[in-house]
Write an enzyme that holds these catalytic residues in place. Structure first.
Site, PDB file in Angstrom:
ATOM      1  N   GLY A  34      36.628  37.227  41.284  1.00  0.00           N
ATOM      2  CA  GLY A  34      38.050  37.468  41.516  1.00  0.00           C
ATOM      3  C   GLY A  34      38.884  37.469  40.259  1.00  0.00           C
ATOM      4  CG  LEU A  63      36.440  40.902  44.547  1.00  0.00           C
ATOM      5  CD1 LEU A  63      36.929  42.214  43.987  1.00  0.00           C
ATOM      6  CD2 LEU A  63      37.561  39.873  44.622  1.00  0.00           C
ATOM      7  CG  ASP A  64      34.205  40.471  41.439  1.00  0.00           C
ATOM      8  OD1 ASP A  64      34.253  41.651  41.031  1.00  0.00           O
ATOM      9  OD2 ASP A  64      35.129  39.662  41.269  1.00  0.00           O
ATOM     10  CG  ASP A  65      28.324  39.965  47.268  1.00  0.00           C
ATOM     11  OD1 ASP A  65      27.866  38.913  46.764  1.00  0.00           O
ATOM     12  OD2 ASP A  65      27.835  40.524  48.269  1.00  0.00           O
ATOM     13  CG  HIS A 120      33.768  40.029  37.385  1.00  0.00           C
ATOM     14  ND1 HIS A 120      35.017  40.087  37.942  1.00  0.00           N
ATOM     15  CD2 HIS A 120      33.469  38.716  37.283  1.00  0.00           C
ATOM     16  CE1 HIS A 120      35.456  38.857  38.188  1.00  0.00           C
ATOM     17  NE2 HIS A 120      34.527  38.007  37.793  1.00  0.00           N
TER      18      HIS A 120
END
Lengths: 306, 306, 306, 306
Positions: free
Chosen positions: A224, A250-252, A215
C-alpha cells in the site's frame, strides 16, 4: 542480437517431456541455444523454456505475431492463434499428449511496451535510457501519464507522450481514454513506472501477466501507500523494492524481482526515498528485460525466471 | 582487547552536549577512542556513545558493576546505582543540566549472557564457537533449554546446561524455574537462539532491552510462525532474518539487525530453511556482539547501532 | 533425500545433443528431475547436467562406484571404468557420435571427503557441523592436519584425525605419509580448509578437479600470503573470499564461488580477519556442497555451476 | 537542504581534541548536527568531521570561498586562505596546539564540478539526472569530452559542452586547452565519468584529492585496460567497480567506494559490460555525493568516508 525462437511450456509433470520437446526442435532443424526446465515437486507442474536458432528450422515462423494483445490467447495460445498455425499444426500432437499450455516467441519480433508514469520520473528516465542504449530490445509506441511534467524527457527520446488526466470524478472516462490509446497502439505489455493511479479490476483482468508494476517496498511487507515512511517508522535495517505482475489484489501479484539496500539511523525518510529510487530503477528494469526476453513463466501466484 | 570505558547518553537535543561530554572526559584524564553521536531531527533526541581509555581517568570506576540485572536502573541508571556513585557524583551536574539518561560500562567487566534454545541448534552452536574463539567477549554462565538434545555441544564447550521442560499445563511453573535460574546466575542479558516457547509479558517486561531474539523472517514481513513456508508460498525472491529486542508484542520489538539472501524457483522450502540458518546465525551473532560492545541505543521502538 | 542419478556431459556444440541425451534417459525409463545446459558460444563447447529419477531406469546402475579415486578415469570415465560398464555400453554410441566426455554419479553413493586443516579451525568446525546436520551429504573418513590442535572437535564429531607434521626438512616424507592415508581411505575429493602447507605439483596433478581450496581474498586480487593485511593496506571497501580447485599455479585454479563483505575505516586488520572468517565458511561450504551434488563442470580454467 | 558548516580536521592523535573542537563550536554559538571522528591506532592519526548549524555562529563565515581551486591551500588551507581569515584567526590557536590540518566548508556554497566523458555515456547521463533531481547539490559549469557524441544530452540538461579532441600528436595541446577551460570555469573538483584519455602526471598533481575516477574493476584486481574481458577470462563469480581519487600511478589512488554484482557462466562479456554499467553509475555517484558533502578525508593512500 542473434535471431532466436523461444518456446515456453507448462504442463503436468510427466516422463518424456524434455525428450519430446528437444526432439521436436531437433527434427525440424532447430539448434537449441539455451534450455531450462523446472519441475515443481509440490504442485506436480513442469515448466520449460527452450531458446533455439531458427535459421534452419523447417517450419515457417514468419506468421508468428505476438503483437496481438489477446490475453485469452496468451494463456492458451496454441490452437487459437491463427498466426501460429504452421507451428501449432506441427507441435499440437505433443502439446495434446502432455496437456501443454505453450507460447512461442521470436526475437525478431520486437515487443511493444507502453509506459505509464505520474510525476516521479526516475523509473521512466531509466527505462528510456536503457531502451535507447539497446539494453531493452523492445519498441515504445507511447508513454501515458496523468501529468504533463515528463513530456520533455519523452520528447528528448522521441517517444510519443499522451496526457490522460485522472480525477475522482472522471475515472471511468480516463480509463476509457487509456483503453482507446492501447487499442490504437497495440502494446504487448504495460509497465507502471511509479504510476500513482489505481486501475480498475476490469482493466487489470484484461491483461493478465501483461502489466508490470514496481512497488517501493519489499513485499509482502509495506503493502500500500507510503512504504518508505512506514519502513522508517518501524526502524528496519534494510529497505527493498519489488516488481510484480498486477492482479486484482493490491500489491499481491506474482513477484518477478526484488532487491534491498542497507539503511541506518543516519538515514532520514528522504535518504530512504533517495536510496529507494536506485532500487526501484534496478528492480523494474530487470523485470522488464526478463519479460521482453520471454524468461518469465507463471505458476500459481509465483514466477519462474529462467 | 584494550580496556575501555563506554558512556551512553540520550537526552533532548540541545547546544553544547558534545562539548560538555567531551570536556568532562578530557578534564578527568580520559582519552576518547571513539565518539559517535546522532541527533534525530524529528523527535528532537540526542544520542551519544563515547568510548575512552580509562588508564589515566581520575574517577574510580572499579565499583561499576553492570552484572546487576536491574532493568529499572538500566533505564535510568544514573543516581540509582550505588555501584556507580563515584562516577555519578561527578557526572550528575551535566546529566541534570541536559536531562540525560545515561549508562556507563567498562570493557573490563565481561557481561554475562544466558542462551535459551530449543531443538534447532545452529544458532547455539554458532554462538558457542564464536564465544570460544574470542569473538564474543562475554561469559556464558548457563544455557537453558526445554529439551535435553543440545546437552552434548554444551558439554563440549563446558557450559552448564539446564533443562526446563515446558508443557501446556506447567507454563507458570516453568517460568518460575527459569526465573530462579536467572536470579541464581545473574546474567546481564538473555539470548533466544531459536527458543520456541513464548515468554510471558510479565517476564519480558522485567528485562527491557535485555532479551535478544532471532526471527527467521524479514520483519515486519512474516510475523509469527512458519515464516519460511509463508515466504515460499508468496514466491518472494529474497528471504531474510531479523534480530530484535523482545517486547510484549510478538516480533514487534526494536530491530537490531537484518539481512537477506536471494532465493529462486529452484529452492524448495527445505532450501529456504537451510539458507535461512546461515542468515540467522550471522544476524543474531552480530546483534549479540553489538550488545556486548554496548553499541546499541534505543529511541522509541528503534535502535541506533553506533 | 530422493535417490537420483546425475549425468554430466561436455562436448563440442552440435545440433541434437539435448534431444539425444533426453531421449536416451526417457527411452530407458528415467524421469528427468532437473536439466541444465550451457553452450559457450566463444569456445563452441556444450555442457549439460541431467538429474533423473532412476527408479524405473532399465540399465543397472548398482555397479557405479565413484568412490574409486582415479583421476584419469574421472576425466574420461566412460569406457575405462569397469564399474560403469552397463551404463557405458548403452550410452557409448551417443557419446562417440558427439565426442562427449561424460561422468555418471548416483546420489545413493555418498562421496568421501578428506578435510585438511592447520590451526585455524573456523572452516573445519563449520564443515563438521554442516555435515552432522545433514547439509553435506557425504562421508568424512578422515581429517588430516599438521597440528594436533583440532583433535577435540574431530573427536566430538567422531571423525578420525591424523596428524602429519610438516617441517622444512621432511616435506617429501610428509607428503608420502599423506598419500598413504589417502590410498587407505579412498576419498572422492579433498578439501583444504585453511591448510597452510603447500602441496607439491606432483601431488596436485594427481587429483585434478578433486582438491577444493578456500583463499581468503577475492581472486585474482591478493594472490598469496596475508591477503587481509594487504587489503587493509590498500584501503579497499570490500573484502572477499574465493573457493577454487587447486592447480599447479598458486591461487590460479578454476573459481567455484566468491563472496564479499563491506569494510570501512572503522575496521582494523583484526576486524577484517573476523569478518573474513564468516566469508570463508560460507564460500567454502557452498563450493563443497555443489561439488558433492555434482553441480560443477570445468571448461578451460573456468567452472560452470549448474 | 539545511544550511550547515563542515569542519574537517586531521592531526596526530592526542588527548583533548574532541573536547577542544566541540567546545570551540559551542563557545561560538554553533549547534553540532553531526560529529564523526576516527583515531587510526596504527598511524597515530586523528581525523574528525564536525557538521554544525551556523545560524547563531558568531564568526563571520561569508568569506569562506571554497570555489578557489588551489590544491596547496586545500591541503593546509588554514592560514593561507585569506577567504577564511576570520574563522582561521579564531581557530588557529587550537589548530597549532594539536598540529591540525583542517578545512572548512559551508553547504551554502555549491561546489563546481566539471565532468569529463568520452563516448560511453551511462555515467554522464546518470550524473546529470541526479544533479537535475537534486541528489547532487553542486553546480556543473562544463562537460569536457574528446568526442562530440554526448552533446545532445548535455543540451537537454542545459550544461555547456566543450569538445577537446585528443590525438596521439596533440596531447600536449589538448591538455593545455583543457587547462584553459578549467582556469576559466574554476571548478572545485573534476569527475572522470569513463573518460578514456590518460591525463599527464603534471596535470594530475595539480589537483590532489580533486579528481574522481570510476574504474570498471574491483581494484586492485584488473588494473588497466579491458577489466571486464579479463574478469570474464579468469572466470570470476563477482565483478566490481571502484571509484577513487586519481594519482600519478594508474588505478592506484585512494579508494572512495566499491561495489560488486554476481555473474555466472550464463553471462557473456556483453552481459558483464551491461551489469557493470549499473555498478559504475552507482559507485561513481556515491563517491561524487560524498565528495560534495565533504565526507571524505584522506590518510596515507586511504580514505575515511564519514
Amino acid at each position: 542480437m542473434k535471431n532466436s525462437a523461444i518456446l515456453l511450456v507448462s504442463c503436468p509433470d510427466a516422463k518424456g517431456e524434455v525428450a519430446s520437446i528437444a526432439d521436436f526442435v531437433y527434427r525440424h532443424g532447430g539448434n537449441i541455444l539455451h534450455a531450462d526446465e523446472h519441475a515443481d515437486q509440490e504442485s506436480g507442474l513442469f515448466l520449460m523454456r527452450v531458446e533455439f536458432d531458427p535459421k534452419d528450422f523447417d517450419i515457417d515462423l514468419s506468421a508468428v505475431d505476438p503483437t496481438q494483445f489477446n490475453p485469452a490467447q496468451a494463456v492458451h495460445p496454441g490452437s487459437a492463434r491463427t498466426g501460429l498455425s504452421e507451428f501449432a499444426k506441427h507441435f499440437d500432437p505433443i502439446a495434446e499428449k502432455f496437456q501443454m499450455t505453450w507460447r512461442l516467441a521470436v526475437s525478431s519480433h520486437r515487443q511493444r511496451m507502453i509506459i505509464f508514469v505520474s510525476k516521479y520520473d526516475h523509473c521512466l528516465v531509466d527505462l528510456l535510457y536503457r531502451h535507447q542504449s539497446g539494453e531493452l530490445a523492445c519498441d515504445i509506441p507511447l508513454i501515458i501519464s496523468n501529468h504533463p511534467d515528463n513530456q520533455p524527457i519523452a520528447d528528448f527520446y522521441k517517444i510519443p507522450y499522451a496526457v490522460v488526466s485522472v480525477r475522482k470524478d472522471n475515472k471511468r472516462d480516463s480509463e476509457a481514454r487509456i483503453q482507446s490509446l492501447i487499442d490504437q497502439h497495440r502494446p504487448d505489455f504495460l509497465v507502471l513506472a511509479r504510476y500513482m493511479q489505481i486501475l480498475s479490476n476490469e482493466f487489470v483482468n484484461r491483461y493478465p501477466q501483461r502489466i508490470i508494476n514496481i512497488h517501493h517496498g519489499l513485499l509482502p511487507a509495506f503493502i500500500g501507500a507510503r512504504p518508505y515512511h512506514r519502513a522508517f517508522e518501524r526502524g528496519v535495517k534494510l529497505i527493498g523494492a519489488t516488481s510484480h505482475y498486477v492482479t486484482e489484489v493490491l500489491d499481491d501479484g506474482p513477484i518477478i524481482e526484488q532487491d534491498v539496500v542497507r539503511v541506518s539511523h543516519r538515514d532520514t525518510v528522504e535518504d530512504l526515498i533517495r536510496k529507494g529510487r536506485d532500487l526501484e530503477k534496478m528492480v523494474l528494469s530487470r523485470a522488464v528485460r526478463w519479460h521482453i526476453e520471454n524468461r518469465i513463466l507463471l505458476y500459481g501466484n509465483k514466477t519462474v525466471v529462467f
